[in-house]
Design an enzyme around this catalytic site. Sequence first.
Site, PDB file in Angstrom:
ATOM      1  N   ASN A  25      42.478 -51.087  -5.196  1.00 23.84           N
ATOM      2  CA  ASN A  25      42.669 -49.884  -6.016  1.00 23.84           C
ATOM      3  C   ASN A  25      42.754 -48.714  -5.019  1.00 23.84           C
ATOM      4  OD1 ASN A  25      41.988 -47.452  -7.307  1.00 23.84           O
ATOM      5  ND2 ASN A  25      40.563 -48.402  -8.737  1.00 23.84           N
ATOM      6  N   GLU A 174      39.834 -59.012 -17.149  1.00 21.08           N
ATOM      7  CA  GLU A 174      39.744 -57.555 -17.018  1.00 21.08           C
ATOM      8  C   GLU A 174      40.019 -56.858 -18.343  1.00 21.08           C
ATOM      9  OE1 GLU A 174      39.158 -55.760 -13.850  1.00 21.08           O
ATOM     10  OE2 GLU A 174      38.447 -57.718 -13.180  1.00 21.08           O
ATOM     11  N   HIS A 250      45.747 -53.623 -11.964  1.00 21.66           N
ATOM     12  CA  HIS A 250      45.767 -54.030 -13.380  1.00 21.66           C
ATOM     13  C   HIS A 250      47.194 -53.842 -13.875  1.00 21.66           C
ATOM     14  CE1 HIS A 250      41.271 -52.817 -13.821  1.00 21.66           C
ATOM     15  NE2 HIS A 250      41.356 -54.136 -13.838  1.00 21.66           N
ATOM     16  N   CYS A 369      43.360 -46.042 -18.854  1.00 21.03           N
ATOM     17  CA  CYS A 369      42.145 -46.776 -18.457  1.00 21.03           C
ATOM     18  C   CYS A 369      40.952 -46.333 -19.277  1.00 21.03           C
ATOM     19  CB  CYS A 369      41.795 -46.511 -17.004  1.00 21.03           C
ATOM     20  SG  CYS A 369      43.043 -46.981 -15.835  1.00 21.03           S
TER      21      CYS A 369
HETATM   22  O1  SUG Z   1      38.033 -51.332 -11.748  1.00 21.28           O
HETATM   23  N1  SUG Z   1      37.596 -48.126 -10.355  1.00 21.28           N
HETATM   24  C1  SUG Z   1      38.026 -48.959 -11.470  1.00 21.28           C
HETATM   25  C2  SUG Z   1      39.239 -48.357 -12.130  1.00 21.28           C
HETATM   26  C3  SUG Z   1      39.582 -49.066 -13.405  1.00 21.28           C
HETATM   27  C4  SUG Z   1      40.890 -48.632 -13.955  1.00 21.28           C
HETATM   28  N2  SUG Z   1      41.174 -49.322 -15.157  1.00 21.28           N
HETATM   29  C5  SUG Z   1      42.393 -49.702 -15.586  1.00 21.28           C
HETATM   30  N3  SUG Z   1      43.436 -49.721 -14.797  1.00 21.28           N
HETATM   31  N4  SUG Z   1      42.480 -50.128 -16.798  1.00 21.28           N
HETATM   32  C6  SUG Z   1      38.337 -50.378 -11.013  1.00 21.28           C
HETATM   33  O2  SUG Z   1      38.898 -50.530  -9.915  1.00 21.28           O
HETATM   34  C7  SUG Z   1      36.101 -47.445  -8.578  1.00 21.28           C
HETATM   35  C8  SUG Z   1      34.623 -47.221  -8.381  1.00 21.28           C
HETATM   36  C9  SUG Z   1      34.298 -46.665  -7.025  1.00 21.28           C
HETATM   37  O3  SUG Z   1      35.030 -46.913  -6.071  1.00 21.28           O
HETATM   38  O4  SUG Z   1      33.251 -45.991  -6.910  1.00 21.28           O
HETATM   39  C10 SUG Z   1      36.417 -48.330  -9.780  1.00 21.28           C
HETATM   40  O5  SUG Z   1      35.623 -49.163 -10.158  1.00 21.28           O
END
Ligand code: SUG
Length: 445
Positions: A25, A174, A250, A369
């Site tokens: 991510n 997910e 995702h 999200c």
């Molecule tokens: O799971 N970020 C989440 C973002 C989720 C996004 N959701 C969708 N695309 N539906 C993840 O990667 C980052 C937390 C941190 O780095 O502190 C985090 O969990």
Amino acid sequence: MSCVEANFDGLVGPTHNYAGLSQGNVASVANAKNTSNPRQAALQGLAKMKALHDLGCTQGVLAPQERPDITTLRRLGFKGTDASVLEAVYKTSPVLLASCCSASSMWTANAATVSPSADTQNHKVHFTPANLANKFHRSLEPNATGRILQATFNDERYFEHHQHLNTTDYFGDEGAANHTRLCERYSQTGVEIFTYGRSAFNLAVPAPVKFPARQTLEASQAIARLHGLARENTVFVQQNPDVIEQGVFHNDVIAVGNQNVFLYHEYAYLNCEQFKDEVHRKYGDRSLFLIEVKNEQVSISDAVNSYLFNTQIITVGDNNMAIIAPEHCRKNSTVYDYLQTLVAANNPVNQIHFFDVNESMKNGGGPACLRLRVPLTQQELGAVNSNCLLDESLYARLKSWITKHYRDRLTLQDLRDPQLLNESRSALDELSRILSLGNVYQFQQ
Ligand code: SUG
């Protein structure tokens, strides 16, 4: 029978922080160790909810989870008072402390997969919390998610809640981030599309190498079985491993659907032609807008950086749809131009609304999200815990609740502060009463 699609957004929790926990991510890794502003994050999310409510949508609220997660830290061997647990884990492993403090339950697109009663064999709305097995900090969510969903959709005449799938990468799930549903009207049987990144048991299926494919085919199949979906209305499609390697962790980072509109990037899927044929065949002889965005219109990098596909497409009246986009889409001129073309073209999407959800975006969470979609008949809507449905009065209460309890600055060092634990618990205790959830938190047991 009339039916709505309700959006249940996650309230951002009081410990919202940037810890760089999500490899694959891009935004989460890029913003690691930045100072966060939990109050602003929660207010930005709430402002989006209010705006959708004002557009005439049914808007719900899902409560955040208890963080720091002291129960998990004790399970991992930290002992003594809560304050000494926090101090010891901070000294031993700051990243473990950050993992147990993540406010990641705010991204409710990952809370669960939901199938509406029009699609399921027993005509109930089915919920399966996502196990989020691929990331430790997210794997802490499903039990509490299940309790919060049960307290929100608490009527077994209409709602069926399943246990999350086994917490192992074989069944990495997910939730709704890899699931969308196409239908003519929300009340009619739809085609449910499950997107997976790899197969757990068939290693001949291609998979990304650098970044993880969080969702497995086997998990998607299990959810479809649990929900009693008919094979002829279900599609399983593989994400393109190359785009996962470019930050599409995702599927909702590369595709979004609503009713008879499906917007996706040409590189989103491994076998796109085959996928489109199957969708057309299963959707049948009804008008369907499969809108393919070409790479020359918007590159994968622009899609990942702007979150063009992590928008919400919502119905705002008969044959009218609006696209709910993050500010990043306005600022990126290629993406902005594409959006102008989209709303001018012959399809139901004819309005754009931009939102500042930057505190969430910095962790890789756009408008889509932040919400879990729940299509509901009027009868089912009447059975939802009404204290979780946003109206003027709940909006005002939540706004002052956030202002009262949340800090406007949080660093990773602050996470060991026992005072933050106390603040978080008193905030959630009050929230559970505002939303009439009962005792859903461990500290309330
Ligand atoms: O799971 N970020 C989440 C973002 C989720 C996004 N959701 C969708 N695309 N539906 C993840 O990667 C980052 C937390 C941190 O780095 O502190 C985090 O969990």
